[in-house]
Design a protein around this motif. Structure first.
Motif, PDB file in Angstrom:
ATOM      1  N   ALA A  18       0.844  -1.189   0.000  1.00  0.00           N
ATOM      2  CA  ALA A  18       0.000   0.000   0.000  1.00  0.00           C
ATOM      3  C   ALA A  18       0.881   1.241   0.000  1.00  0.00           C
ATOM      4  O   ALA A  18       1.991   1.220   0.551  1.00  0.00           O
ATOM      5  CB  ALA A  18      -0.898  -0.009   1.228  1.00  0.00           C
ATOM      6  N   TYR A  35      -6.641   1.094  -2.168  1.00  0.00           N
ATOM      7  CA  TYR A  35      -5.974   0.047  -1.402  1.00  0.00           C
ATOM      8  C   TYR A  35      -6.707  -0.126  -0.085  1.00  0.00           C
ATOM      9  O   TYR A  35      -6.904   0.844   0.645  1.00  0.00           O
ATOM     10  CB  TYR A  35      -4.525   0.441  -1.105  1.00  0.00           C
ATOM     11  CG  TYR A  35      -3.665   0.584  -2.330  1.00  0.00           C
ATOM     12  CD1 TYR A  35      -2.771  -0.407  -2.702  1.00  0.00           C
ATOM     13  CD2 TYR A  35      -3.736   1.731  -3.120  1.00  0.00           C
ATOM     14  CE1 TYR A  35      -1.978  -0.270  -3.834  1.00  0.00           C
ATOM     15  CE2 TYR A  35      -2.953   1.874  -4.247  1.00  0.00           C
ATOM     16  CZ  TYR A  35      -2.072   0.867  -4.598  1.00  0.00           C
ATOM     17  OH  TYR A  35      -1.293   1.010  -5.720  1.00  0.00           O
ATOM     18  N   ALA A  37      -5.712  -2.129   2.854  1.00  0.00           N
ATOM     19  CA  ALA A  37      -4.548  -2.895   3.273  1.00  0.00           C
ATOM     20  C   ALA A  37      -4.613  -3.307   4.737  1.00  0.00           C
ATOM     21  O   ALA A  37      -5.251  -2.659   5.563  1.00  0.00           O
ATOM     22  CB  ALA A  37      -3.286  -2.069   3.040  1.00  0.00           C
ATOM     23  N   THR A  42      -1.444  -5.685   0.479  1.00  0.00           N
ATOM     24  CA  THR A  42      -2.667  -6.273  -0.058  1.00  0.00           C
ATOM     25  C   THR A  42      -2.305  -7.596  -0.712  1.00  0.00           C
ATOM     26  O   THR A  42      -1.135  -7.859  -1.013  1.00  0.00           O
ATOM     27  CB  THR A  42      -3.351  -5.338  -1.067  1.00  0.00           C
ATOM     28  OG1 THR A  42      -2.487  -5.141  -2.177  1.00  0.00           O
ATOM     29  CG2 THR A  42      -3.702  -4.001  -0.438  1.00  0.00           C
ATOM     30  N   THR A  45      -6.038  -8.350  -6.251  1.00  0.00           N
ATOM     31  CA  THR A  45      -6.346  -7.180  -7.073  1.00  0.00           C
ATOM     32  C   THR A  45      -7.616  -7.436  -7.865  1.00  0.00           C
ATOM     33  O   THR A  45      -7.729  -8.470  -8.529  1.00  0.00           O
ATOM     34  CB  THR A  45      -5.189  -6.868  -8.038  1.00  0.00           C
ATOM     35  OG1 THR A  45      -3.994  -6.681  -7.289  1.00  0.00           O
ATOM     36  CG2 THR A  45      -5.472  -5.633  -8.864  1.00  0.00           C
ATOM     37  N   TYR A  68      -7.154  -2.914  -4.619  1.00  0.00           N
ATOM     38  CA  TYR A  68      -6.164  -3.802  -4.015  1.00  0.00           C
ATOM     39  C   TYR A  68      -6.669  -4.133  -2.617  1.00  0.00           C
ATOM     40  O   TYR A  68      -6.886  -3.230  -1.810  1.00  0.00           O
ATOM     41  CB  TYR A  68      -4.796  -3.119  -3.937  1.00  0.00           C
ATOM     42  CG  TYR A  68      -4.205  -2.780  -5.279  1.00  0.00           C
ATOM     43  CD1 TYR A  68      -3.425  -3.690  -5.971  1.00  0.00           C
ATOM     44  CD2 TYR A  68      -4.430  -1.532  -5.863  1.00  0.00           C
ATOM     45  CE1 TYR A  68      -2.877  -3.377  -7.207  1.00  0.00           C
ATOM     46  CE2 TYR A  68      -3.892  -1.209  -7.100  1.00  0.00           C
ATOM     47  CZ  TYR A  68      -3.119  -2.142  -7.757  1.00  0.00           C
ATOM     48  OH  TYR A  68      -2.577  -1.825  -8.988  1.00  0.00           O
ATOM     49  N   LEU A  69      -6.869  -5.417  -2.332  1.00  0.00           N
ATOM     50  CA  LEU A  69      -7.488  -5.827  -1.078  1.00  0.00           C
ATOM     51  C   LEU A  69      -6.586  -6.764  -0.283  1.00  0.00           C
ATOM     52  O   LEU A  69      -5.907  -7.608  -0.866  1.00  0.00           O
ATOM     53  CB  LEU A  69      -8.803  -6.561  -1.358  1.00  0.00           C
ATOM     54  CG  LEU A  69      -9.793  -5.868  -2.283  1.00  0.00           C
ATOM     55  CD1 LEU A  69     -10.939  -6.804  -2.618  1.00  0.00           C
ATOM     56  CD2 LEU A  69     -10.295  -4.594  -1.643  1.00  0.00           C
ATOM     57  N   ALA A  70      -6.645  -6.655   1.031  1.00  0.00           N
ATOM     58  CA  ALA A  70      -5.996  -7.625   1.911  1.00  0.00           C
ATOM     59  C   ALA A  70      -6.994  -8.748   2.153  1.00  0.00           C
ATOM     60  O   ALA A  70      -8.200  -8.518   2.247  1.00  0.00           O
ATOM     61  CB  ALA A  70      -5.597  -6.967   3.226  1.00  0.00           C
TER      62      ALA A  70
END
Length: 110
Positions: A18, A35, A37, A42, A45, A68-70
């Motif tokens: 991030a 993002y 995060a 992350t 996507t 963009y993900l955690a």
């Protein structure tokens, strides 16, 4: 913000940092990216067909087309999203090839 399944154009399991290594929601308008995060990183996507506006804690953020993900289990989430959206499964990674020593390559031509 809400992302309808129909808006998901692609799902990629990949790690990204991030901006500034920060946690939580961070939008980068110049990139059209958001993002979400954990630990400054992350794992997944999402590329969207159209930008979405995400709701921050106080106000709405700039539109983003790439999220963009955690995720705790990004491979499983990615597979579930691909299945739900009708995207083809992600192909398994191609095994890395070990290069032969240069002497072995030359002797094969002699």
């Amino acid at each position: 913000g809400f992302v309808p399944y129909a808006q998901i154009a692609d799902v990629v399991v990949e790690r990204a940092k991030a901006p500034g290594g920060q946690e939580g929601l961070r939008v980068v308008p110049q990139r059209g990216a958001a993002y979400l995060a954990a630990g400054g990183r992350t794992d997944l996507t999402l590329r969207l067909r159209e930008p979405v506006v995400l709701q921050g804690l106080i106000k709405a953020a700039a539109p983003a087309r790439v999220l963009y993900l955690a995720a705790d289990d990004p491979a499983r989430l990615g597979a579930a999203l691909r299945d739900r959206t009708g995207l083809p499964p992600t192909p398994p990674p191609t095994p890395a090839r070990t290069p032969l020593p240069s002497s072995a390559v030359l002797s094969s031509f002699l």
